[in-house]
Write a protein that holds these residues in place. Structure first.
Motif, PDB file in Angstrom:
ATOM      1  N   ASP A 282      26.800 -58.214 -75.725  1.00  0.00           N
ATOM      2  CA  ASP A 282      27.543 -57.229 -76.478  1.00  0.00           C
ATOM      3  C   ASP A 282      26.658 -56.025 -76.499  1.00  0.00           C
ATOM      4  N   ASP A 283      25.364 -56.157 -76.355  1.00  0.00           N
ATOM      5  CA  ASP A 283      24.538 -54.917 -76.591  1.00  0.00           C
ATOM      6  C   ASP A 283      24.438 -53.995 -75.385  1.00  0.00           C
ATOM      7  N   ASP A 284      24.766 -54.449 -74.223  1.00  0.00           N
ATOM      8  CA  ASP A 284      25.196 -53.928 -72.979  1.00  0.00           C
ATOM      9  C   ASP A 284      26.330 -53.172 -72.939  1.00  0.00           C
ATOM     10  N   VAL A 285      27.518 -53.859 -73.510  1.00  0.00           N
ATOM     11  CA  VAL A 285      28.780 -53.183 -73.766  1.00  0.00           C
ATOM     12  C   VAL A 285      28.712 -52.065 -74.637  1.00  0.00           C
ATOM     13  N   LEU A 288      27.011 -49.185 -72.830  1.00  0.00           N
ATOM     14  CA  LEU A 288      28.203 -48.602 -72.159  1.00  0.00           C
ATOM     15  C   LEU A 288      29.278 -47.639 -72.859  1.00  0.00           C
ATOM     16  N   ASP A 289      29.617 -48.195 -73.923  1.00  0.00           N
ATOM     17  CA  ASP A 289      30.670 -47.636 -74.965  1.00  0.00           C
ATOM     18  C   ASP A 289      29.868 -46.322 -75.345  1.00  0.00           C
ATOM     19  N   SER A 290      28.553 -46.291 -75.769  1.00  0.00           N
ATOM     20  CA  SER A 290      28.137 -44.944 -75.930  1.00  0.00           C
ATOM     21  C   SER A 290      27.892 -43.844 -74.925  1.00  0.00           C
ATOM     22  N   CYS A 291      28.059 -44.311 -73.699  1.00  0.00           N
ATOM     23  CA  CYS A 291      28.007 -43.401 -72.521  1.00  0.00           C
ATOM     24  C   CYS A 291      29.284 -42.571 -72.425  1.00  0.00           C
ATOM     25  N   ASN A 292      30.117 -42.646 -73.438  1.00  0.00           N
ATOM     26  CA  ASN A 292      31.482 -41.883 -73.150  1.00  0.00           C
ATOM     27  C   ASN A 292      31.159 -40.555 -73.679  1.00  0.00           C
ATOM     28  N   LYS A 293      31.702 -39.432 -72.731  1.00  0.00           N
ATOM     29  CA  LYS A 293      31.527 -38.173 -73.114  1.00  0.00           C
ATOM     30  C   LYS A 293      32.757 -37.517 -73.029  1.00  0.00           C
TER      31      LYS A 293
END
Length: 315
Positions: A282-285, A288-293
């Motif tokens: 979950d923390d890795d997901v 990756l969610d936070s990478c959205n620009k």
């Protein structure tokens, strides 16, 4: 041999989650890549008339069928209608041209490549012609021709590509046959979560092109760096004993997205389908969610003044 899991489309048909992209795969390269991909377990191939290599893809597939390696009904083949041919009476003839190139009697999925149309007598990529190159044909007219492809048995499913949420809603309201797929750029830099949710309400599956970003654009001002180069993603990959590309593809698959990474290198082709034997924590997901620009590698801004350009308003 590895095989891809599948996603169910809104007409009951199934599409493998992982497919092979074929854009810009050159002469000689794409035939070998398709054959290697079939040997590696791929059954989903993403093609387009505009790519100019469907003859070679068709030959590769026919050779593999003749070898007994695969049957036509095992395969999921996608192609796309180009922008110069949006008139209703051009859709079926263009699909027939693609089928002749692919040496097939039907296609599994036919997509409207872009929502905006060009005049038939201009070049395929009229960057310097301005508005004079634009056709006023509405994609709702184009969709009537797409539906005819299904009625004639030439396409099992139809869909769109590069449509935004409002364009999807407008099309769904007018359609007799719903689009099964919307193929759009989708990667951690542009995870498309709002569009995924909107399409899901109609059972429309998102296929993500450029799922790994575009490495040739790395460092170019205005273009997002591919997430596979992110140090945290590289560390993440080591933890799972996978490559950064496999981590990113697994992330997108976990969002319910079909992915079509392009490669002509057999080791990478094999690697890209081998993503179903691990689950991201979950923390890795969340990372990756936070990478959205919300940044695109394929914005096509030179057509931004077209009435049906999709990226001025992404809702």
């Amino acid at each position: 041999m590895l095989t891809s899991q599948t996603l169910k489309l809104n007409n009951g048909r199934e599409m493998p989650i992982v497919g092979l992209g074929t854009y810009k795969s050159g002469t000689g390269e794409v035939e070998r890549a398709v054959k290697d991909a079939i040997d590696c377990g791929y059954r989903h191939f993403d093609c387009a008339w505009f790519y100019g290599n469907e003859d070679e893809i068709g030959k590769a597939i026919k050779d593999k069928i003749n070898e007994g390696k695969v049957k036509r009904e095992d395969l999921f083949i996608t192609s796309k209608l180009w922008n110069n041919f949006h008139a209703k009476n051009k859709v079926v003839p263009m699909l027939k041209e693609t089928l002749q190139s692919l040496q097939m009697s039907y296609i599994d999925l036919y997509l409207v490549h872009w929502p905006f149309a060009f005049k038939e007598d201009v070049s395929l990529w009229p960057i310097n012609d301005g508005k004079a190159a634009y056709s006023d044909i509405d994609y709702l007219e184009t969709w009537e021709g797409m539906q005819e492809c299904v009625n004639l048995g030439l396409a099992k499913s139809i869909g769109v590509s590069n449509f935004n949420q409002s364009q999807i809603e407008r099309l769904v309201a007018a359609a007799t046959i719903l689009p099964a797929v919307n193929q759009v750029e989708c990667n951690p830099n542009l995870n498309q979560k709002p569009l995924i949710a909107a399409c899901k309400q109609h059972g429309i599956v998102i296929t993500g092109y450029c799922p790994l970003g575009r490495s040739e654009n790395a460092g170019t001002p205005g273009f997002p760096d591919p997430t596979i180069n992110d140090p945290k993603v590289i560390e993440m990959a080591k933890k799972y004993n996978k490559s950064p590309a496999q981590v990113v593809l697994r992330y997108l698959a976990s969002l319910g997205v079909s992915v079509i990474p392009k490669s002509v290198t057999k080791s990478r082709i094999q690697e890209n389908i081998n993503i179903f034997d691990f689950v991201l924590h979950d923390d890795d997901v969340a990372y990756l969610d936070s990478c959205n620009k919300n940044k695109r590698v394929c914005p096509l801004t030179y057509y931004a003044d077209h009435p049906h350009y999709p990226f001025n308003d992404d809702v």
